[in-house]
Design a protein around this motif. Structure first.
Motif, PDB file in Angstrom:
ATOM      1  N   THR A   1      69.400  21.615  68.928  1.00  0.00           N
ATOM      2  CA  THR A   1      67.961  21.641  68.604  1.00  0.00           C
ATOM      3  C   THR A   1      67.738  21.771  67.109  1.00  0.00           C
ATOM      4  OG1 THR A   1      67.991  24.018  69.032  1.00  0.00           O
ATOM      5  CG2 THR A   1      67.228  22.576  70.807  1.00  0.00           C
TER       6      THR A   1
ATOM      7  N   ASP B   1      67.642  15.515  70.644  1.00  0.00           N
ATOM      8  CA  ASP B   1      68.403  15.752  71.871  1.00  0.00           C
ATOM      9  C   ASP B   1      67.429  16.273  72.922  1.00  0.00           C
ATOM     10  OD1 ASP B   1      70.021  16.691  73.911  1.00  0.00           O
ATOM     11  OD2 ASP B   1      71.552  17.493  72.557  1.00  0.00           O
ATOM     12  N   LEU B   2      66.898  15.371  73.742  1.00  0.00           N
ATOM     13  CA  LEU B   2      65.862  15.760  74.706  1.00  0.00           C
ATOM     14  C   LEU B   2      66.329  16.808  75.715  1.00  0.00           C
ATOM     15  CD1 LEU B   2      64.005  12.403  75.436  1.00  0.00           C
ATOM     16  CD2 LEU B   2      63.292  14.297  73.986  1.00  0.00           C
TER      17      LEU B   2
ATOM     18  N   ARG C   1      64.433  20.387  76.149  1.00  0.00           N
ATOM     19  CA  ARG C   1      63.844  20.847  77.420  1.00  0.00           C
ATOM     20  C   ARG C   1      64.397  22.219  77.817  1.00  0.00           C
ATOM     21  NH1 ARG C   1      64.219  15.175  78.897  1.00  0.00           N
ATOM     22  NH2 ARG C   1      62.125  14.304  79.193  1.00  0.00           N
TER      23      ARG C   1
ATOM     24  N   TRP D   1      54.176  16.875  73.032  1.00  0.00           N
ATOM     25  CA  TRP D   1      55.412  16.437  73.682  1.00  0.00           C
ATOM     26  C   TRP D   1      55.392  14.930  73.973  1.00  0.00           C
ATOM     27  CZ3 TRP D   1      60.136  18.234  74.159  1.00  0.00           C
ATOM     28  CH2 TRP D   1      60.987  17.675  75.117  1.00  0.00           C
TER      29      TRP D   1
ATOM     30  N   ILE E   1      58.248  12.205  72.783  1.00  0.00           N
ATOM     31  CA  ILE E   1      58.915  11.271  73.699  1.00  0.00           C
ATOM     32  C   ILE E   1      58.749   9.833  73.217  1.00  0.00           C
ATOM     33  CG2 ILE E   1      58.898  10.326  76.045  1.00  0.00           C
ATOM     34  CD1 ILE E   1      60.210  13.020  75.890  1.00  0.00           C
TER      35      ILE E   1
ATOM     36  N   THR F   1      61.087   9.204  70.379  1.00  0.00           N
ATOM     37  CA  THR F   1      62.462   9.107  70.850  1.00  0.00           C
ATOM     38  C   THR F   1      62.716   7.765  71.526  1.00  0.00           C
ATOM     39  OG1 THR F   1      62.499  11.499  71.188  1.00  0.00           O
ATOM     40  CG2 THR F   1      64.213  10.236  72.274  1.00  0.00           C
TER      41      THR F   1
END
Length: 413
Positions: free
Chosen positions: A4, A14-15, A19, A69, A73, A76
């Protein structure tokens, strides 16, 4: 480093880790162990107490530099798509010359799938004399400076210069160039130097130019980014025209002049053709002696770091400068060491360097004179510091040197 945190440096998010971080954060919020997070949510209009994972994800996204968020996304997905479908073949990337003011992205370009030729132009024009001279004489001046400042051999410098001069000389109307730049003075001077040297507008001339990357907490340079981010940047290149060439020639003439007046005017003007040029010129102008203390901005920031943090290893001072203090980071470690010498290796030092083997590990601390200069009680120019240059401006303390105010006005002292 944790994924992170690492992602906020190299930009490749790095999803799964993000999360997991959100789930841990949500648990802490519910257990009253994350007061700061609860305060942030309350400020965002989510008073609780029934917090959801979506709320924690929102906070994580904001920590990473995104408004929400979903926007994280979307970014990404954009990076991933660009990495999988860069469109190199359609853009004839293999015929392109990639130009950069260093070799920091050469390997990453290959990893990302780029196949065009790579050309480095690494003359640090933010340091030393950059005078308006005929080409041959100019390169001799730059070679002499590099040899003295960086303890490089004359042979190595001549070989590097020969490669770069040959590549520049071969640019013509049939060339295809893509330039990779940041918004700091080191990169922007490379940009105008190269553009000003072009005899005509090449068939293909494109620029990839950034001063921030979504998700990167402290953007220092393109070289810190993951290879996939280079593929993403590739899709954002834009063409340059004759207006950019004309502006570059004007800016280069101003930077190499003995009088910084034209340079100071360009620094406060908007330049649509090269929008990051003005701020970079303004920052570099602050390397002239300050009107109140006689210090360049970099010298002043070094003293400020020591004043606020105490005795430190020189390498740590450099780290603080790049990560927290410098508004437009541009220095490499050897360049920093060269600038540090201007306030240590002098009859009246502002900083005292304690004995040590490697300069990065040597402890440095402020001298009483340094404290007085930093406070504005004394002017460094009154202590006849050694001659130095900023662009084409030669600074000799006893000969009415040019000085600059914080808002970029210049005159002779």
């Amino acid at each position: 480093m944790p994924a992170t945190i690492a992602s906020r440096h190299h930009g490749l998010l790095d999803l799964p880790s993000l999360r997991k971080h959100a789930k841990r954060l949500l648990k802490d919020i519910k257990n009253n162990q994350a007061a700061d997070a609860r305060s942030q949510l309350h400020a965002l209009g989510i008073p609780g107490p029934n917090y959801r994972l979506a709320d924690a994800l929102w906070l994580v996204a904001r920590e990473s530099g995104f408004a929400s968020w979903p926007k994280l996304i979307a970014h990404t997905d954009s990076v991933a798509f660009a990495a999988r479908h860069p469109g190199f073949a359609a853009a004839n990337e293999s015929t392109v010359q990639h130009w950069r003011c260093g070799n920091d992205i050469e390997h990453s370009l290959r990893v990302a799938g780029f196949s065009g030729s790579f050309h480095m132009f690494d003359d640090p024009m933010v340091l030393g004399p950059v005078p308006a001279l005929p080409d041959h004489d100019y390169w001799l001046v730059r070679a002499k400076f590099a040899e003295q400042a960086f303890q490089l051999s004359a042979k190595d410098i001549q070989e590097r210069q020969a490669i770069q001069r040959k590549a520049l000389a071969q640019l013509n109307e049939d060339s295809e160039l893509v330039l990779w730049c940041e918004g700091d003075a080191y990169d922007q001077l490379f940009l105008i130097r190269l553009l000003a040297s072009l005899p005509v507008l090449p068939r293909r001339l494109e620029l990839i130019e950034i001063n921030r990357v979504p998700g990167v907490e402290r953007f220092i340079g393109i070289g810190q980014l993951a290879p996939d981010l280079l593929a993403w940047l590739w899709t954002q290149r834009r063409p340059l025209g004759v207006d950019a060439l004309a502006l570059a020639r004007k800016a280069w003439d101003a930077y190499t002049a003995t009088d910084p007046g034209d340079w100071a005017q360009l620094a406060v003007q908007p330049h649509p053709a090269l929008p990051l040029l003005g701020p970079a010129l303004a920052r570099q102008l602050q390397e002239l002696p300050g009107k109140e203390d006689g210090l360049s901005m970099t010298q002043r920031l070094i003293l400020r770091i020591i004043a606020e943090r105490g005795e430190l290893a020189a390498g740590k001072v450099f780290g603080h400068l790049m990560m927290s203090y410098e508004p437009l980071p541009y220095l490499g470690d050897q360049m920093f060491n060269t600038l540090l010498r201007t306030i240590t290796d002098t009859p009246y030092p502002l900083v005292e360097e304690l004995p040590g083997r490697e300069w990065q590990k040597r402890l440095i601390r402020m001298t009483p004179l340094g404290e007085q200069v930093l406070l504005g009680n004394k002017n460094w120019l009154d202590y006849t510091p050694e001659e130095r240059w900023v662009g084409g401006v030669r600074i000799i303390a006893g000969q009415s040197p040019w000085v600059v105010t914080a808002d970029g006005r210049v005159w002779r002292r």
